[in-house]
Design an enzyme around this catalytic site. Sequence first.
Site, PDB file in Angstrom:
ATOM      1  N   TYR A  39       6.432  -6.297  -0.216  1.00 43.08           N
ATOM      2  CA  TYR A  39       6.796  -4.874  -0.193  1.00 43.08           C
ATOM      3  C   TYR A  39       6.308  -4.236  -1.485  1.00 43.08           C
ATOM      4  O   TYR A  39       6.789  -4.566  -2.572  1.00 43.08           O
ATOM      5  CB  TYR A  39       8.313  -4.733  -0.035  1.00 43.08           C
ATOM      6  CG  TYR A  39       8.847  -3.316   0.052  1.00 43.08           C
ATOM      7  CD1 TYR A  39       8.019  -2.221   0.274  1.00 43.08           C
ATOM      8  CD2 TYR A  39      10.212  -3.084  -0.077  1.00 43.08           C
ATOM      9  CE1 TYR A  39       8.529  -0.942   0.361  1.00 43.08           C
ATOM     10  CE2 TYR A  39      10.732  -1.804   0.017  1.00 43.08           C
ATOM     11  CZ  TYR A  39       9.892  -0.737   0.232  1.00 43.08           C
ATOM     12  OH  TYR A  39      10.408   0.537   0.315  1.00 43.08           O
ATOM     13  N   LYS A  49       4.280  -4.386   3.424  1.00 34.75           N
ATOM     14  CA  LYS A  49       4.813  -3.039   3.638  1.00 34.75           C
ATOM     15  C   LYS A  49       4.270  -2.196   2.490  1.00 34.75           C
ATOM     16  O   LYS A  49       4.712  -2.331   1.345  1.00 34.75           O
ATOM     17  CB  LYS A  49       6.345  -3.050   3.644  1.00 34.75           C
ATOM     18  CG  LYS A  49       6.959  -1.649   3.780  1.00 34.75           C
ATOM     19  CD  LYS A  49       8.481  -1.703   3.715  1.00 34.75           C
ATOM     20  CE  LYS A  49       9.057  -0.290   3.801  1.00 34.75           C
ATOM     21  NZ  LYS A  49      10.541  -0.287   3.707  1.00 34.75           N
ATOM     22  N   ILE A  53       7.168   0.116   8.858  1.00 36.72           N
ATOM     23  CA  ILE A  53       8.546  -0.319   8.616  1.00 36.72           C
ATOM     24  C   ILE A  53       9.282   0.949   8.232  1.00 36.72           C
ATOM     25  O   ILE A  53       9.092   1.492   7.150  1.00 36.72           O
ATOM     26  CB  ILE A  53       8.604  -1.414   7.545  1.00 36.72           C
ATOM     27  CG1 ILE A  53       7.847  -2.652   8.049  1.00 36.72           C
ATOM     28  CG2 ILE A  53      10.054  -1.767   7.209  1.00 36.72           C
ATOM     29  CD1 ILE A  53       7.780  -3.801   7.062  1.00 36.72           C
TER      30      ILE A  53
END
Length: 236
Positions: A73, A101, A143
């Site tokens: 992320y 992400k 996401i």
Amino acid sequence: ERSIRQVNGRVPVIVGTGSNNTASAIALSREACAAGADGVLVVTPYYNKATQRGLVRHFTAVADAVDRPLIVYNVPSRTGVNIQPETYAELAQHPNIAGVKEASGNFSQIQKTRNLCPADFAIWSGNDDETAAICMLGGSGVISVVANVLPAEMHRLTALCLANDFSAAGRLQLKLKPLCDALFCEVNPIPVKTALNLMGLEAGELRLPLCPPTDASVERLKLALSSWDLLPEQTS
């Protein structure tokens, strides 16, 4: 554990297990996998940050410690550290690292990442309003925050992208933009939890240091939600 029980295998459950302490991220990731998580989402180390070499070592250590897919992320606005495309290319070689992400908002970097990484290294948008654009550059979806309040339309947006219908996806992305903006009118997750409460879904109170939004933000959220007919009559 409760979420995994509730889902009961109907869809995959990905658990956020990131930390700025590698040992803690490993422990949390192992705990999530032991509870039945299908994958883990691991944010870049925040505050103490890391060099690019340190990022490779951090994510490799976590990925080595679990037997489930790991999603990196990258959200520099929150962590103060950004992952470079060359670092993604190195991380993509790990069999447990499934993708990223990507919430940097840096489209030049995203393009370079896509060019440097193998096709099976997924890039998911970390910003709802960039979903169609990132998918057009080889991304795999989003996401999402907005999906908490409007799951069907966010699913449709992603499905259109994955079907290469970017004309329709672009129109839907533009239609969603005011709601996206309203759900980020204050720091996430303040607006989305407020929105869910306004919708009667009882998301609960915010814990400090997060605090309730201003009256102006609440009115903005009500306006955005009502445009999608998401408010009960008494709050619209």
